[in-house]
Design a protein around this motif. Structure first.
Motif, PDB file in Angstrom:
ATOM      1  N   GLY A  16      73.287 -17.743  88.322  1.00 27.41           N
ATOM      2  CA  GLY A  16      72.121 -18.482  88.787  1.00 27.41           C
ATOM      3  C   GLY A  16      70.826 -18.013  88.164  1.00 27.41           C
ATOM      4  O   GLY A  16      70.035 -18.810  87.665  1.00 27.41           O
ATOM      5  N   ILE A  17      70.595 -16.688  88.190  1.00 25.39           N
ATOM      6  CA  ILE A  17      69.321 -16.148  87.713  1.00 25.39           C
ATOM      7  C   ILE A  17      69.603 -14.902  86.887  1.00 25.39           C
ATOM      8  O   ILE A  17      70.461 -14.091  87.246  1.00 25.39           O
ATOM      9  N   LEU A  18      68.889 -14.755  85.787  1.00 28.51           N
ATOM     10  CA  LEU A  18      69.097 -13.590  84.916  1.00 28.51           C
ATOM     11  C   LEU A  18      67.788 -13.224  84.237  1.00 28.51           C
ATOM     12  O   LEU A  18      67.010 -14.102  83.838  1.00 28.51           O
TER      13      LEU A  18
ATOM     14  N   GLY B 246      64.654 -12.210  87.448  1.00 32.44           N
ATOM     15  CA  GLY B 246      64.597 -13.028  86.249  1.00 32.44           C
ATOM     16  C   GLY B 246      64.254 -14.471  86.534  1.00 32.44           C
ATOM     17  O   GLY B 246      63.554 -14.801  87.498  1.00 32.44           O
ATOM     18  N   ALA B 247      64.758 -15.349  85.653  1.00 30.13           N
ATOM     19  CA  ALA B 247      64.471 -16.779  85.710  1.00 30.13           C
ATOM     20  C   ALA B 247      65.786 -17.552  85.796  1.00 30.13           C
ATOM     21  O   ALA B 247      66.852 -17.009  85.500  1.00 30.13           O
ATOM     22  N   PRO B 248      65.732 -18.818  86.199  1.00 27.03           N
ATOM     23  CA  PRO B 248      66.964 -19.604  86.289  1.00 27.03           C
ATOM     24  C   PRO B 248      67.700 -19.658  84.959  1.00 27.03           C
ATOM     25  O   PRO B 248      67.087 -19.771  83.897  1.00 27.03           O
ATOM     26  N   GLN B 249      69.032 -19.560  85.033  1.00 25.23           N
ATOM     27  CA  GLN B 249      69.835 -19.703  83.833  1.00 25.23           C
ATOM     28  C   GLN B 249      69.877 -21.170  83.408  1.00 25.23           C
ATOM     29  O   GLN B 249      69.515 -22.067  84.170  1.00 25.23           O
ATOM     30  N   HIS B 250      70.321 -21.397  82.185  1.00 24.30           N
ATOM     31  CA  HIS B 250      70.341 -22.744  81.651  1.00 24.30           C
ATOM     32  C   HIS B 250      71.110 -23.679  82.576  1.00 24.30           C
ATOM     33  O   HIS B 250      72.211 -23.369  83.030  1.00 24.30           O
ATOM     34  N   GLY B 251      70.513 -24.830  82.858  1.00 24.80           N
ATOM     35  CA  GLY B 251      71.177 -25.832  83.689  1.00 24.80           C
ATOM     36  C   GLY B 251      71.081 -25.584  85.176  1.00 24.80           C
ATOM     37  O   GLY B 251      71.712 -26.290  85.958  1.00 24.80           O
ATOM     38  N   VAL B 252      70.288 -24.582  85.594  1.00 24.32           N
ATOM     39  CA  VAL B 252      70.150 -24.258  87.017  1.00 24.32           C
ATOM     40  C   VAL B 252      68.729 -24.580  87.474  1.00 24.32           C
ATOM     41  O   VAL B 252      67.760 -24.274  86.783  1.00 24.32           O
ATOM     42  N   GLU B 253      68.630 -25.220  88.635  1.00 25.65           N
ATOM     43  CA  GLU B 253      67.341 -25.488  89.255  1.00 25.65           C
ATOM     44  C   GLU B 253      67.217 -24.641  90.517  1.00 25.65           C
ATOM     45  O   GLU B 253      68.196 -24.452  91.244  1.00 25.65           O
ATOM     46  N   ILE B 254      66.013 -24.151  90.772  1.00 22.86           N
ATOM     47  CA  ILE B 254      65.741 -23.323  91.941  1.00 22.86           C
ATOM     48  C   ILE B 254      64.525 -23.887  92.670  1.00 22.86           C
ATOM     49  O   ILE B 254      63.531 -24.242  92.043  1.00 22.86           O
ATOM     50  N   LYS B 255      64.609 -23.992  93.989  1.00 24.78           N
ATOM     51  CA  LYS B 255      63.427 -24.307  94.784  1.00 24.78           C
ATOM     52  C   LYS B 255      63.460 -23.456  96.044  1.00 24.78           C
ATOM     53  O   LYS B 255      64.456 -22.772  96.337  1.00 24.78           O
ATOM     54  N   LEU B 256      62.346 -23.490  96.791  1.00 27.73           N
ATOM     55  CA  LEU B 256      62.225 -22.711  98.015  1.00 27.73           C
ATOM     56  C   LEU B 256      62.065 -23.638  99.213  1.00 27.73           C
ATOM     57  O   LEU B 256      61.380 -24.653  99.136  1.00 27.73           O
ATOM     58  N   ARG B 257      62.698 -23.257 100.344  1.00 25.03           N
ATOM     59  CA  ARG B 257      62.596 -24.020 101.582  1.00 25.03           C
ATOM     60  C   ARG B 257      61.861 -23.191 102.629  1.00 25.03           C
ATOM     61  O   ARG B 257      62.144 -22.004 102.805  1.00 25.03           O
ATOM     62  N   ASP B 258      60.925 -23.825 103.317  1.00 27.59           N
ATOM     63  CA  ASP B 258      60.145 -23.122 104.335  1.00 27.59           C
ATOM     64  C   ASP B 258      61.047 -22.478 105.391  1.00 27.59           C
ATOM     65  O   ASP B 258      62.077 -23.038 105.780  1.00 27.59           O
ATOM     66  N   ILE B 259      60.615 -21.282 105.866  1.00 28.56           N
ATOM     67  CA  ILE B 259      61.286 -20.611 106.997  1.00 28.56           C
ATOM     68  C   ILE B 259      60.191 -20.265 108.010  1.00 28.56           C
ATOM     69  O   ILE B 259      59.695 -19.134 108.046  1.00 28.56           O
ATOM     70  N   PRO B 260      59.788 -21.217 108.854  1.00 24.47           N
ATOM     71  CA  PRO B 260      58.679 -20.968 109.784  1.00 24.47           C
ATOM     72  C   PRO B 260      58.917 -19.775 110.699  1.00 24.47           C
ATOM     73  O   PRO B 260      57.980 -19.036 111.022  1.00 24.47           O
ATOM     74  N   SER B 261      60.171 -19.546 111.124  1.00 25.56           N
ATOM     75  CA  SER B 261      60.450 -18.447 112.055  1.00 25.56           C
ATOM     76  C   SER B 261      60.187 -17.080 111.444  1.00 25.56           C
ATOM     77  O   SER B 261      59.984 -16.097 112.162  1.00 25.56           O
ATOM     78  N   MET B 262      60.195 -17.006 110.108  1.00 26.53           N
ATOM     79  CA  MET B 262      59.943 -15.743 109.422  1.00 26.53           C
ATOM     80  C   MET B 262      58.592 -15.736 108.722  1.00 26.53           C
ATOM     81  O   MET B 262      58.262 -14.798 107.996  1.00 26.53           O
ATOM     82  N   ASN B 263      57.835 -16.826 108.916  1.00 24.22           N
ATOM     83  CA  ASN B 263      56.496 -16.951 108.332  1.00 24.22           C
ATOM     84  C   ASN B 263      56.524 -16.963 106.797  1.00 24.22           C
ATOM     85  O   ASN B 263      55.644 -16.412 106.137  1.00 24.22           O
ATOM     86  N   TYR B 264      57.556 -17.594 106.239  1.00 27.30           N
ATOM     87  CA  TYR B 264      57.639 -17.787 104.794  1.00 27.30           C
ATOM     88  C   TYR B 264      57.471 -19.278 104.501  1.00 27.30           C
ATOM     89  O   TYR B 264      58.191 -20.117 105.064  1.00 27.30           O
TER      90      TYR B 264
END
Length: 630
Positions: free
Chosen positions: A391-393, A405-423
């Motif tokens: 996934g990441i290297l 590192g950064a996403p490997q070729h052909g991999v997409e990464i996003k982030l999802r909110d976690i309100p309970s942890m304040n992220y």
């Protein structure tokens, strides 16, 4: 197109969604056939034969790609003969079992996966036969050890002889189990060859059972299409010049080693198997001389501890010279390589160009030191079973600690909110949240478990990893927390124990650690398993007794207080919050393990619920001690 040095990955334009950030950006048998066609006479699979008379392992002996292919065809045909006996009519896929699994786990996995043919070493046959009544689907066992010796010097593995094998065969027959050795299966296939059945990309390649830290293991379906992704993605991140030579010593039940072996095969590389004892890995490395060494922080930390003890922490002139060499080498001067570091590099065989570490976080100082000592690229990556281990290297010229590192070729990464942890994905300057992964590396779901699959792979094909990540300003990614491994203290503060254990375990006195807390208490407590090699002389000096045993030292009050002071100092250096410091500790002379106390999973991850129950009395006593002082 390569990324500029200052930017490791890029945002996908117009990909924002409410509650999430922007995201960053056909079968194994035919892969083998391609390598056989391209390099039929090149060495492929190797082992070190054991000479019983001399009690030594010899030099590596290899079979070529063509020889391996012919044997694979014969064994495959032989398995089809057994398949008719076993009533199997579907494509074969493998289900690996850890060598350390207990009877309950073996029973669960084999029945859950409907295993009918088991391949194992000879010493495991009796264990399986004893479980016969609990394994109703099992029809045949194939021993990897031949019943007749390969050579007179090699012989059957101790303590077996022809008489004991005969007893096993009679026992198997009475249990309605067909028992063969691999040579017999291969001969059956050569006599009655069966045309290969080519798998489709969406067929299962193998089932990888996850660790089961919070319950029964889940069977991740790794598809042939995932292995196709492996052959396309890894070469761009592994800069090996010349032949790829790899030592296989990590468990093949773990996805990490599985994808490494597929990668070696796709590159017509050479794969040497270790001699079976993890304590002899250095000897195997020096015999094989690999160019690529994949490892885990647990082993690299041990190597680091021994290297620093003999170099920068060594007394006298040796230490002075080593510290000077490290300081100069950090400034990228190579003069010291031939004087000091080439000798250290020889520990790995002398030819290693690339070291990959994964499966758990590794400390920045360990990475930097190993890069210097091994005179090669040492890179950290991220993956999990559900992402096919990939996934990441880190890019080869990226040496920033704390970043995977950064996403490997052909991999997409996003982030999802976690309100309970304040992220939140809108956090400034760096977005934070649960890391979501999409690409050809995402697994096919959990076998026979649609509910868990729907929780793991959400709308849009995104894999919910359970890791809390941060997007750094240069496009790299840092893992900063876990979604599940948190608890709240009585004053309302959230604690991530895994992060604390990683911080405190960097102390060379500590081998294993378990941090505990709950919502009824305002403080943390901890169980620490010391590293005997460093702890014993340190603790003996405290108590003034050069003959005290490890158990006696762990029970000494003065030693306990000194260790508590040590981790408090370490916590302050790491700038931890006050509530993140354990206020009481138990020193445990018995290590956490897989079989006896069962506190670890087969992948050596901590089972927190099991540890909490196992040490319940000690935990209650520590809290009583803290509350009495208050």
């Amino acid at each position: 197109m390569p990324y500029p040095p200052s930017q490791q990955s890029y945002r996908v334009p117009n990909s924002e969604e409410p509650g999430s950030s922007t995201y960053y950006a056909d079968n194994v048998f035919e892969i083998l056939q391609q390598s056989v066609k391209a390099t039929p006479n090149k060495d492929f699979l190797g082992r070190r034969p054991y000479n019983r008379e001399q009690n030594t392992f010899g030099a590596y002996e290899f079979i070529t790609y063509q020889q391996a292919y012919e044997r694979i065809l014969n064994i495959g045909s032989g398995l089809w003969t057994l398949a008719d006996y076993a009533g199997v009519s579907q494509n074969f896929y493998s289900v690996a079992l850890y060598d350390t699994l207990g009877a309950d786990s073996i029973e669960y996995i084999m029945n859950h996966a409907s295993v009918q043919v088991l391949v194992c070493s000879l010493d495991k046959v009796a264990k399986i036969l004893r479980m016969r009544e609990k394994l109703p689907l099992l029809k045949a066992i194939i021993s990897l050890d031949n019943f007749g010796p390969n050579t007179p010097a090699e012989g059957l593995p101790s303590p077996f002889n022809t008489s004991s094998v005969s007893v096993l065969q009679q026992w198997a027959k009475a249990s309605d189990i067909a028992l063969y050795d691999l040579a017999q299966v291969e001969a059956m296939g050569a006599k009655e060859p069966v045309h290969p059945r080519i798998a489709k990309p969406d067929d299962i390649f193998c089932l990888c059972y996850t660790s089961g830290t919070t319950g029964t293991p889940k069977a991740a379906m790794i598809m042939h299409s995932n292995m196709d992704y492996v052959q396309r993605a890894i070469p761009s991140g592994v800069p090996i010049v010349g032949d790829i030579v790899v030592l296989s010593y990590l468990p093949l039940a773990h996805i990490y080693q599985r994808f490494i072996e597929i990668y070696v095969m796709t590159q017509s590389g050479k794969l040497g198997y270790f001699s079976g004892n993890i304590l002899n890995v250095v000897e195997d490395l020096q015999a094989l001389k690999p160019t690529f060494f994949n490892s885990v922080p647990r082993l690299l930390n041990r190597i680091y501890d021994r290297l620093v003890a003999g170099t920068i922490h060594a007394p006298g002139f040796t230490g002075v010279l080593a510290r000077r060499a490290v300081a100069v080498k950090l400034a990228k001067h190579m003069f010291w390589d031939r004087i000091i570091f080439n000798k250290v590099r020889a520990v790995l065989g002398g030819n290693v160009q690339f070291v990959l570490t994964g499966s758990a976080p590794i400390d920045k100082k360990v990475l930097e030191f190993l890069r210097i000592c091994f005179c090669c690229i040492v890179s950290e990556g991220w993956g999990q079973t559900e992402s096919c281990g990939l996934g990441i290297l880190n890019h080869n010229d990226a040496f920033l600690g704390g970043r995977i590192g950064a996403p490997q070729h052909g991999v997409e990464i996003k982030l999802r909110d976690i309100p309970s942890m304040n992220y939140y994905a809108t956090d400034k300057p760096c977005p934070r949240g649960e890391m979501m992964v999409r690409g050809g590396n995402v697994f096919g779901g959990y076998y026979k478990d649609e509910k868990k699959t729907s929780e793991a792979i959400v709308e849009g094909g995104w894999l919910a990893t359970g890791d809390v990540a941060q997007f750094n300003t240069d496009g790299t990614i840092s893992i900063i927390d876990r979604v599940k491994n948190i608890f709240k203290l009585s004053q309302g503060e959230y604690v991530a124990p895994e992060n604390l254990e990683n911080v405190f375990s960097n102390n060379p006195l500590i081998m294993q650690m378990f941090v505990h807390g709950d919502s009824l208490q305002s403080t943390l407590v901890s169980v620490i398993v010391p590293d005997p090699e460093t702890f014993v002389p340190w603790a003996r000096n405290i108590v003034g007794n050069s003959n005290a045993s490890l158990e006696e030292l762990c029970q000494a009050s003065a030693v306990n207080q000194a260790m508590l002071k040590q981790i408090t100092t370490d916590g302050k250096k790491a700038k931890l919050q006050g509530y993140e410091f354990p206020k009481a500790i138990k020193l445990e002379h018995r290590p956490f393990d897989v079989e006896d106390n069962q506190i670890l999973t087969p992948t050596l991850k901590l089972k927190r619920n099991v540890a909490s129950e196992y040490y319940r009395k000690d935990i209650d006593e520590m809290y009583a001690q803290i509350n009495n002082k208050a």
